[in-house]
Design an enzyme around this catalytic site. Sequence first.
Site, short mmCIF file in Angstrom:
data_model
loop_
_atom_site.label_atom_id
_atom_site.label_comp_id
_atom_site.label_asym_id
_atom_site.label_seq_id
_atom_site.Cartn_x
_atom_site.Cartn_y
_atom_site.Cartn_z
N HIS A 97 -2.74 12.51 4.41
CA HIS A 97 -2.38 11.19 4.92
C HIS A 97 -3.39 10.16 4.40
CE1 HIS A 97 -1.81 7.82 7.66
NE2 HIS A 97 -0.59 8.29 7.82
N GLU A 169 4.23 7.21 1.47
CA GLU A 169 3.73 6.22 2.42
C GLU A 169 2.81 5.25 1.68
OE1 GLU A 169 4.09 8.13 6.61
OE2 GLU A 169 2.03 8.38 5.90
N GLY A 175 0.52 1.02 9.32
CA GLY A 175 -0.35 0.60 10.43
C GLY A 175 -0.22 -0.87 10.81
N SER A 215 5.34 1.49 8.58
CA SER A 215 5.97 0.42 9.37
C SER A 215 7.48 0.58 9.54
CB SER A 215 5.66 -0.96 8.76
OG SER A 215 4.30 -1.25 8.89
P1 13P Z 1 3.17 3.28 11.04
O1 13P Z 1 4.63 3.60 11.24
O2 13P Z 1 2.48 2.94 12.32
O3 13P Z 1 2.98 2.22 9.98
O4 13P Z 1 2.46 4.60 10.53
C1 13P Z 1 3.08 5.39 9.56
C2 13P Z 1 2.31 6.61 9.30
O5 13P Z 1 1.13 6.56 9.01
C3 13P Z 1 3.01 7.91 9.40
O6 13P Z 1 2.21 8.94 8.93
#
Ligand code: 13P
Length: 258
Positions: A97, A169, A175, A215
Site C-alpha cells: 500500500h 491506487e 486519503g 477516493s
Molecule cells: P480512500 O478511499 O480513503 O482514499 O483510501 C483508499 C485506500 O487507500 C484503499 O487502500
Amino acid sequence: MNQKIWVGTNWKMTKTISEGLAYTEELVRISKKVSNNIELFIIPSYTALTSISELTSQSRIHIGAQNMHWEDSGAYTGEISPRMLDEIGIEIVELGHSERRQYYKENDADINKKVHAALRYDMKPLVCIGENIVEKKNNISKETLAAQLKVCLKDLTKEEASSVMIAYEPVWAIGENGIPADSGYVAEIHAFLREELIQLFGEVGSDIPLLYGGSVNHENIIEYIDIVDVNGLFIGRSAWETERFEEILRKLENHLYN
Ligand code: 13P
C-alpha cells in the site's frame, strides 16, 4: 453483465477490536442481501484479525491483513509472519500500500518477497501499485506502474500469478487530500495494466483481478465500475461506516445485476 467483482475496504489504523466487531456483525447482516457476484472483503488491523475472522468464518466475507513479513519466523521486532496469519485463517494479504511505501520505505523488491511468501501459504496477495503526483506530472505514470508490476510479480509462475490481485491506487487520489481520478484516466491506465499483465503471464494475465482504489465513494463508483478493466473497488474512508458501505453496495448491485 454477470462478471464477478471484488469490493472491499482497507480499515487502515482506524478501528479497535470492539469497533471492528460491531462493524463486522453489521456487514455480515448486510452481506446476506448482496449479490453473490460481489466478492466482499475487509482488511482490519492486526489486533482485530483473530476475533473478526472467527465472526466471519460462516459468512461470505473474505478477511485480509494489511501487511506481512516475508520470513516465517525470526528476529524482526514488530513484524507479523505468514505463518501467523495462516494460523488464524487469513485469506488475503494486502501488500505495498502506498502508505507502507511512503512511511515505512517498502520497496518493490520487498513486496516481491512478500508476494512469494503469501503464495507459499495459499494466501491471496493484493498488490497495491500507483504513481505519485511527481511521476504523473512528469508523464511517467505508465513506466512507473510497469516497473512496479514487473518487480512486485517477479519470478511468479503463471499458476501463482492466477492467485494474485492488483489494486491500482494512484497516490495522489488516496486519503483526505486525495483528488478522485478522472474515469477516462483510470480506463487508460487499467487497459495499460491489463496489457502488461498479459505480456508477463500470457492468458492468465487477462483474468487477474484489477481493482481500483483512491477516493472511491457512492458518487463515483458507477463511473469506475463501468470501466472494462476495472474488476473491483478498494475503498477506504467511504466504507468505514457500514451505512455508507451498504449504500455503495446497493448502488453497485442495482447498476450491475438488476
Ligand atoms: P480512500 O478511499 O480513503 O482514499 O483510501 C483508499 C485506500 O487507500 C484503499 O487502500
